[in-house]
Design an enzyme around this catalytic site. Sequence first.
Site, PDB file in Angstrom:
ATOM      1  N   ASN A  60     -82.374   5.478  71.567  1.00  0.00           N
ATOM      2  CA  ASN A  60     -83.110   6.119  72.813  1.00  0.00           C
ATOM      3  C   ASN A  60     -82.692   5.437  74.024  1.00  0.00           C
ATOM      4  O   ASN A  60     -83.145   4.546  74.252  1.00  0.00           O
ATOM      5  CB  ASN A  60     -84.746   5.900  72.489  1.00  0.00           C
ATOM      6  CG  ASN A  60     -85.216   6.753  73.594  1.00  0.00           C
ATOM      7  OD1 ASN A  60     -84.922   7.329  74.496  1.00  0.00           O
ATOM      8  ND2 ASN A  60     -86.662   6.552  73.407  1.00  0.00           N
ATOM      9  N   TRP A  61     -81.855   6.173  74.764  1.00  0.00           N
ATOM     10  CA  TRP A  61     -81.359   5.434  76.060  1.00  0.00           C
ATOM     11  C   TRP A  61     -82.189   5.703  77.062  1.00  0.00           C
ATOM     12  O   TRP A  61     -82.158   5.029  78.256  1.00  0.00           O
ATOM     13  CB  TRP A  61     -79.837   6.344  76.292  1.00  0.00           C
ATOM     14  CG  TRP A  61     -78.891   5.875  75.687  1.00  0.00           C
ATOM     15  CD1 TRP A  61     -78.705   5.190  74.465  1.00  0.00           C
ATOM     16  CD2 TRP A  61     -77.515   6.054  75.837  1.00  0.00           C
ATOM     17  NE1 TRP A  61     -77.529   4.973  74.085  1.00  0.00           N
ATOM     18  CE2 TRP A  61     -76.441   5.462  75.006  1.00  0.00           C
ATOM     19  CE3 TRP A  61     -76.600   6.748  76.971  1.00  0.00           C
ATOM     20  CZ2 TRP A  61     -75.229   5.785  75.047  1.00  0.00           C
ATOM     21  CZ3 TRP A  61     -75.376   6.856  77.096  1.00  0.00           C
ATOM     22  CH2 TRP A  61     -74.648   6.219  75.997  1.00  0.00           C
ATOM     23  N   LYS A  62     -83.485   6.308  76.908  1.00  0.00           N
ATOM     24  CA  LYS A  62     -84.492   6.618  78.026  1.00  0.00           C
ATOM     25  C   LYS A  62     -83.870   7.004  79.369  1.00  0.00           C
ATOM     26  O   LYS A  62     -82.517   7.713  79.092  1.00  0.00           O
ATOM     27  CB  LYS A  62     -85.226   5.273  78.216  1.00  0.00           C
ATOM     28  CG  LYS A  62     -85.864   4.641  76.876  1.00  0.00           C
ATOM     29  CD  LYS A  62     -86.817   3.831  76.839  1.00  0.00           C
ATOM     30  CE  LYS A  62     -87.384   3.506  75.281  1.00  0.00           C
ATOM     31  NZ  LYS A  62     -88.393   2.158  75.251  1.00  0.00           N
ATOM     32  N   GLU A  78     -93.856   3.426  66.638  1.00  0.00           N
ATOM     33  CA  GLU A  78     -93.622   2.519  67.598  1.00  0.00           C
ATOM     34  C   GLU A  78     -94.788   1.919  68.310  1.00  0.00           C
ATOM     35  O   GLU A  78     -95.469   2.584  69.021  1.00  0.00           O
ATOM     36  CB  GLU A  78     -92.944   3.456  68.645  1.00  0.00           C
ATOM     37  CG  GLU A  78     -91.578   3.890  68.137  1.00  0.00           C
ATOM     38  CD  GLU A  78     -90.534   4.019  69.484  1.00  0.00           C
ATOM     39  OE1 GLU A  78     -89.321   3.501  69.346  1.00  0.00           O
ATOM     40  OE2 GLU A  78     -90.939   4.928  70.326  1.00  0.00           O
ATOM     41  N   HIS A 122     -92.854  10.547  72.576  1.00  0.00           N
ATOM     42  CA  HIS A 122     -92.863   8.896  72.803  1.00  0.00           C
ATOM     43  C   HIS A 122     -93.792   8.348  73.564  1.00  0.00           C
ATOM     44  O   HIS A 122     -94.526   9.115  74.597  1.00  0.00           O
ATOM     45  CB  HIS A 122     -91.614   8.638  73.406  1.00  0.00           C
ATOM     46  CG  HIS A 122     -91.123   7.533  73.627  1.00  0.00           C
ATOM     47  ND1 HIS A 122     -91.477   6.346  74.569  1.00  0.00           N
ATOM     48  CD2 HIS A 122     -90.187   6.572  72.960  1.00  0.00           C
ATOM     49  CE1 HIS A 122     -91.049   5.284  74.135  1.00  0.00           C
ATOM     50  NE2 HIS A 122     -90.098   5.151  73.275  1.00  0.00           N
ATOM     51  N   SER A 151     -88.457  -3.124  70.173  1.00  0.00           N
ATOM     52  CA  SER A 151     -87.691  -4.283  70.217  1.00  0.00           C
ATOM     53  C   SER A 151     -86.901  -4.535  68.905  1.00  0.00           C
ATOM     54  O   SER A 151     -86.917  -5.955  68.379  1.00  0.00           O
ATOM     55  CB  SER A 151     -88.601  -5.684  70.346  1.00  0.00           C
ATOM     56  OG  SER A 151     -89.347  -5.574  71.672  1.00  0.00           O
ATOM     57  N   GLY A 187     -89.887  -2.720  74.421  1.00  0.00           N
ATOM     58  CA  GLY A 187     -89.251  -3.562  75.497  1.00  0.00           C
ATOM     59  C   GLY A 187     -89.765  -4.764  75.687  1.00  0.00           C
ATOM     60  O   GLY A 187     -89.739  -5.450  76.638  1.00  0.00           O
ATOM     61  N   GLY A 222     -84.337   1.355  71.404  1.00  0.00           N
ATOM     62  CA  GLY A 222     -84.392   1.530  72.962  1.00  0.00           C
ATOM     63  C   GLY A 222     -83.065   0.693  73.439  1.00  0.00           C
ATOM     64  O   GLY A 222     -81.856   0.880  73.387  1.00  0.00           O
ATOM     65  N   GLY A 223     -83.362  -0.540  74.128  1.00  0.00           N
ATOM     66  CA  GLY A 223     -82.560  -1.322  74.766  1.00  0.00           C
ATOM     67  C   GLY A 223     -81.249  -1.665  74.310  1.00  0.00           C
ATOM     68  O   GLY A 223     -80.073  -1.656  74.721  1.00  0.00           O
ATOM     69  N   GLU A 226     -94.044   6.411  76.294  1.00  0.00           N
ATOM     70  CA  GLU A 226     -93.573   6.710  77.434  1.00  0.00           C
ATOM     71  C   GLU A 226     -93.995   8.111  78.156  1.00  0.00           C
ATOM     72  O   GLU A 226     -94.487   8.126  79.036  1.00  0.00           O
ATOM     73  CB  GLU A 226     -92.373   5.961  78.027  1.00  0.00           C
ATOM     74  CG  GLU A 226     -92.206   4.888  77.668  1.00  0.00           C
ATOM     75  CD  GLU A 226     -90.888   4.264  77.233  1.00  0.00           C
ATOM     76  OE1 GLU A 226     -89.768   4.925  77.413  1.00  0.00           O
ATOM     77  OE2 GLU A 226     -90.677   2.814  76.707  1.00  0.00           O
TER      78      GLU A 226
HETATM   79  P1  13P Z   1     -86.956  -1.158  72.650  1.00  0.00           P
HETATM   80  O1  13P Z   1     -86.225  -1.140  71.381  1.00  0.00           O
HETATM   81  O2  13P Z   1     -86.086  -1.338  74.037  1.00  0.00           O
HETATM   82  O3  13P Z   1     -87.887  -2.087  72.453  1.00  0.00           O
HETATM   83  O4  13P Z   1     -87.544   0.416  72.919  1.00  0.00           O
HETATM   84  C1  13P Z   1     -88.000   1.190  71.601  1.00  0.00           C
HETATM   85  C2  13P Z   1     -88.184   2.509  72.045  1.00  0.00           C
HETATM   86  O5  13P Z   1     -89.114   2.783  72.843  1.00  0.00           O
HETATM   87  C3  13P Z   1     -87.520   3.336  71.276  1.00  0.00           C
HETATM   88  O6  13P Z   1     -87.934   4.909  71.342  1.00  0.00           O
END
Ligand code: 13P
Length: 251
Positions: free
Chosen positions: A12-14, A169, A99, A214, A175, A235-236, A101
């Site tokens: 997920n590149w957000k 999640e 998600h 993470s 993050g 994510g990251g 977010e």
């Molecule tokens: P991180 O891997 O950056 O913690 O993000 C997880 C996430 O929200 C994937 O959707």
Amino acid sequence: MQDRMRPLIAGNWKMNGTGAALEQIAKLKTLLEEAGNIESDVLVCPPATLLHRAAQSAEGSPIRIGGQDCHSNPNGAHTGDVSATMLFDAGASHVILGHSERRTDHGETSQAVNEKVQAALSAGLIPIVCVGETEAQRLDGTANQVVNEQLSTSLPDNFGKTRIIIAYEPVWAIGTGRTPTLDDIAQMHAHIRTLLVSRFGSTGENALLLYGGSVKPSNAEEILGTADVNGALVGGASLLANDFFSIIVAT
Ligand code: 13P
């Protein structure tokens, strides 16, 4: 535990990436080609602006492309929104929905997620529905109950007719570099599995349960080796092809 299912590793590149980030897809494609037989399905969910180009870059490779959200209507007067039909048309096979977010930044309720899931299914997309507790909810012992409520409202009854993908999640692990213990991940995934089986029967047994929060090259192997974890939502660490590839081959 059921027979091992083919895992899904989803990135997920957000809200990250402009055209230059497409290089990472080209690089991932090369890494996957060089590696040959990969034991996981691979999905990259770039921002909507890159979706079409990302799908073109991924052509001829096992990389599939997904959206990060969709509107519940196929079209109409919804300035700034993107429909599931549009994501599909741009080359997406999957869409991340609910998600944390989106739930926090846009006040998205589980009922709204339910409507989006139905829109995604109608458009031919496979939804990945996200659930997870906040740190306060984990500490006050209500994590299971929160996930129950999110799941029961976010999933429409006809979800049972298709492949179910849920991403657990924990909000406090996103993050932050912090992750639950492996026991806590196993416990929550078993809990989600039980809920899905009681509602959807054998489709619930075959649901893919992804862990997200993470996930990094250094912890991927142990997390992906945990009972009832059928993949990861990253994510990251999905932004750079090398890191993401290390997670893909950790399955
Ligand atoms: P991180 O891997 O950056 O913690 O993000 C997880 C996430 O929200 C994937 O959707």
